[in-house]
Scaffold this motif. Structure first.
Motif, PDB file in Angstrom:
ATOM      1  N   PHE A  56       0.788  -1.076  -0.044  1.00 29.14           N
ATOM      2  CA  PHE A  56       0.267  -0.027  -0.019  1.00 29.14           C
ATOM      3  C   PHE A  56       0.677   1.156   0.152  1.00 29.14           C
ATOM      4  O   PHE A  56       0.623   2.157  -0.730  1.00 29.14           O
ATOM      5  CB  PHE A  56      -0.827  -0.179   1.175  1.00 29.14           C
ATOM      6  N   THR A  57       1.907   1.316   0.968  1.00 27.14           N
ATOM      7  CA  THR A  57       2.885   2.258   0.939  1.00 27.14           C
ATOM      8  C   THR A  57       3.409   2.791  -0.324  1.00 27.14           C
ATOM      9  O   THR A  57       3.724   3.828  -0.919  1.00 27.14           O
ATOM     10  CB  THR A  57       3.969   2.168   2.093  1.00 27.14           C
TER      11      THR A  57
ATOM     12  N   CYS B 190     -13.564  -4.850   1.125  1.00 30.51           N
ATOM     13  CA  CYS B 190     -14.633  -5.732   1.876  1.00 30.51           C
ATOM     14  C   CYS B 190     -15.262  -7.186   1.094  1.00 30.51           C
ATOM     15  O   CYS B 190     -15.539  -8.267   1.480  1.00 30.51           O
ATOM     16  CB  CYS B 190     -15.681  -4.775   2.173  1.00 30.51           C
ATOM     17  N   LEU B 191     -15.314  -6.840  -0.222  1.00 30.54           N
ATOM     18  CA  LEU B 191     -15.692  -7.960  -1.111  1.00 30.54           C
ATOM     19  C   LEU B 191     -14.764  -8.955  -1.213  1.00 30.54           C
ATOM     20  O   LEU B 191     -14.966  -9.985  -1.208  1.00 30.54           O
ATOM     21  CB  LEU B 191     -15.982  -7.293  -2.474  1.00 30.54           C
ATOM     22  N   ASN B 192     -13.513  -8.664  -1.262  1.00 24.63           N
ATOM     23  CA  ASN B 192     -12.154  -9.602  -1.199  1.00 24.63           C
ATOM     24  C   ASN B 192     -12.469 -10.317   0.129  1.00 24.63           C
ATOM     25  O   ASN B 192     -12.093 -11.409   0.187  1.00 24.63           O
ATOM     26  CB  ASN B 192     -11.269  -8.953  -1.397  1.00 24.63           C
ATOM     27  N   ASN B 193     -12.598  -9.599   1.288  1.00 25.17           N
ATOM     28  CA  ASN B 193     -12.754 -10.283   2.523  1.00 25.17           C
ATOM     29  C   ASN B 193     -13.785 -11.237   2.497  1.00 25.17           C
ATOM     30  O   ASN B 193     -13.729 -12.369   3.127  1.00 25.17           O
ATOM     31  CB  ASN B 193     -12.968  -9.207   3.541  1.00 25.17           C
ATOM     32  N   PHE B 194     -15.263 -10.865   1.971  1.00 26.17           N
ATOM     33  CA  PHE B 194     -16.317 -11.786   1.934  1.00 26.17           C
ATOM     34  C   PHE B 194     -15.976 -13.000   1.216  1.00 26.17           C
ATOM     35  O   PHE B 194     -16.096 -14.053   1.663  1.00 26.17           O
ATOM     36  CB  PHE B 194     -17.737 -11.205   1.340  1.00 26.17           C
ATOM     37  N   TYR B 195     -15.179 -12.922   0.126  1.00 27.88           N
ATOM     38  CA  TYR B 195     -14.712 -14.053  -0.771  1.00 27.88           C
ATOM     39  C   TYR B 195     -14.016 -15.036   0.140  1.00 27.88           C
ATOM     40  O   TYR B 195     -14.114 -16.279   0.286  1.00 27.88           O
ATOM     41  CB  TYR B 195     -13.987 -13.591  -1.843  1.00 27.88           C
ATOM     42  N   VAL B 196     -12.909 -14.433   0.880  1.00 30.08           N
ATOM     43  CA  VAL B 196     -12.070 -15.087   1.800  1.00 30.08           C
ATOM     44  C   VAL B 196     -12.822 -15.834   2.724  1.00 30.08           C
ATOM     45  O   VAL B 196     -12.559 -17.212   3.115  1.00 30.08           O
ATOM     46  CB  VAL B 196     -10.800 -14.255   2.114  1.00 30.08           C
ATOM     47  N   LEU B 197     -13.610 -15.142   3.484  1.00 31.80           N
ATOM     48  CA  LEU B 197     -14.341 -15.932   4.791  1.00 31.80           C
ATOM     49  C   LEU B 197     -15.364 -16.685   4.145  1.00 31.80           C
ATOM     50  O   LEU B 197     -15.400 -17.957   4.990  1.00 31.80           O
ATOM     51  CB  LEU B 197     -15.211 -14.764   5.451  1.00 31.80           C
TER      52      LEU B 197
ATOM     53  N   THR C 129      -4.239 -10.067  -2.895  1.00 33.38           N
ATOM     54  CA  THR C 129      -4.601  -9.209  -1.882  1.00 33.38           C
ATOM     55  C   THR C 129      -3.283  -8.144  -1.989  1.00 33.38           C
ATOM     56  O   THR C 129      -3.710  -6.759  -1.861  1.00 33.38           O
ATOM     57  CB  THR C 129      -4.707  -9.622  -0.692  1.00 33.38           C
ATOM     58  N   TYR C 130      -2.188  -8.454  -1.994  1.00 36.03           N
ATOM     59  CA  TYR C 130      -1.144  -7.586  -2.425  1.00 36.03           C
ATOM     60  C   TYR C 130      -1.339  -6.568  -3.458  1.00 36.03           C
ATOM     61  O   TYR C 130      -1.084  -5.514  -3.467  1.00 36.03           O
ATOM     62  CB  TYR C 130       0.280  -8.635  -2.489  1.00 36.03           C
ATOM     63  N   ILE C 131      -1.458  -7.225  -4.599  1.00 35.11           N
ATOM     64  CA  ILE C 131      -1.767  -6.379  -5.657  1.00 35.11           C
ATOM     65  C   ILE C 131      -3.120  -5.320  -5.675  1.00 35.11           C
ATOM     66  O   ILE C 131      -2.603  -4.158  -6.119  1.00 35.11           O
ATOM     67  CB  ILE C 131      -1.914  -7.268  -7.104  1.00 35.11           C
ATOM     68  N   ILE C 132      -3.846  -5.870  -5.058  1.00 35.50           N
ATOM     69  CA  ILE C 132      -5.135  -4.875  -4.633  1.00 35.50           C
ATOM     70  C   ILE C 132      -4.608  -3.670  -3.848  1.00 35.50           C
ATOM     71  O   ILE C 132      -4.954  -2.665  -4.181  1.00 35.50           O
ATOM     72  CB  ILE C 132      -6.290  -5.696  -3.975  1.00 35.50           C
ATOM     73  N   LEU C 133      -3.778  -3.914  -2.796  1.00 37.33           N
ATOM     74  CA  LEU C 133      -3.569  -2.902  -1.894  1.00 37.33           C
ATOM     75  C   LEU C 133      -2.505  -1.950  -2.740  1.00 37.33           C
ATOM     76  O   LEU C 133      -2.428  -0.833  -2.251  1.00 37.33           O
ATOM     77  CB  LEU C 133      -2.788  -3.535  -0.748  1.00 37.33           C
ATOM     78  N   LEU C 134      -1.595  -2.399  -3.715  1.00 30.80           N
ATOM     79  CA  LEU C 134      -0.727  -1.671  -4.264  1.00 30.80           C
ATOM     80  C   LEU C 134      -1.550  -0.841  -5.172  1.00 30.80           C
ATOM     81  O   LEU C 134      -1.334   0.385  -5.240  1.00 30.80           O
ATOM     82  CB  LEU C 134       0.370  -2.660  -5.180  1.00 30.80           C
ATOM     83  N   VAL C 135      -2.544  -1.233  -5.881  1.00 27.50           N
ATOM     84  CA  VAL C 135      -3.250  -0.526  -6.730  1.00 27.50           C
ATOM     85  C   VAL C 135      -4.270   0.571  -5.839  1.00 27.50           C
ATOM     86  O   VAL C 135      -4.268   1.534  -6.153  1.00 27.50           O
ATOM     87  CB  VAL C 135      -4.360  -1.318  -7.545  1.00 27.50           C
TER      88      VAL C 135
END
Length: 191
Positions: free
Chosen positions: A49-50, A84-91, A104-110
């Motif tokens: 993310f940083t 949140c949608l990614n979290n729902f999928y994983v949960l 998730t890493y790619i999502i946070l980079l974007v």
């Protein structure tokens, strides 16, 4: 050097400002699936993310990239919804695979790229005409990271403690918190 400290404090205050709850929602959304034992993964996520927001902070600060502030302000809550949608999928899948973690890493980079544009709009409003952008951006960025790390650490301690208390029900607690964040951010978008 006093400018650096001023902007560092501004970065900290920007994240900890209760009027900017979107920062808290975003941090909670990407930490929610982890606990203290996952600290290495979280450091990697925060770093991704940083890296993203450092890139756009500097590109935007140097006026090499320009995006309408209203568009950025809309994209930021959308990134939280997607997290949140990614979290729902994983949960619902009941486990996070290595492939899902890479996603998730790619999502946070974007998302970092998008959030950096928002931070740069904020910092540009604070600067004086003719003031060099480098030191303010560096101080502001470090302040943001320090504040985020404090929130992430507190959140991971809280989640780990909660996990001990509710044991096997932690999945549903995470699901519920994720749903609340999703609804709050959805409301934020429509407002």
């Amino acid at each position: 050097m006093t400018d650096f400290w001023f902007y560092l404090k501004e970065g900290i205050n920007h994240i900890l400002d209760l009027d900017g709850l979107d920062h808290f929602y975003f941090i909670i959304s990407f930490c929610l699936l982890f606990s203290l034992k996952d600290w290495k993964k979280i450091v990697g996520l925060v770093t991704a993310f940083t890296l993203g927001h450092c890139i756009t902070l500097f590109l935007s600060g140097l006026e090499l990239v320009r995006i309408n502030a209203d568009t950025v302000e809309l994209l930021i809550p959308i990134t939280i919804l997607l997290s949140c949608l990614n979290n729902f999928y994983v949960l619902l899948k009941d486990k996070q695979t290595k492939q899902q973690l890479v996603i998730t890493y790619i999502i946070l980079l974007v998302f970092g790229l998008i959030h950096g544009l928002g931070f740069s709009n904020y910092i540009k409003m604070m600067m004086f005409d003719g003031e060099s952008i480098v030191l303010p951006l560096l101080g502001f960025n470090i302040g943001i990271e320090l504040a985020q790390l404090v929130i992430v650490t507190g959140l991971l301690i809280f989640i780990s403690t909660l996990q001990i208390i509710v044991k096997s029900h932690i999945k549903w607690v995470r699901f519920g918190v994720n749903a609340i964040i999703f609804l709050l951010v959805l409301r934020m978008i429509f407002e």
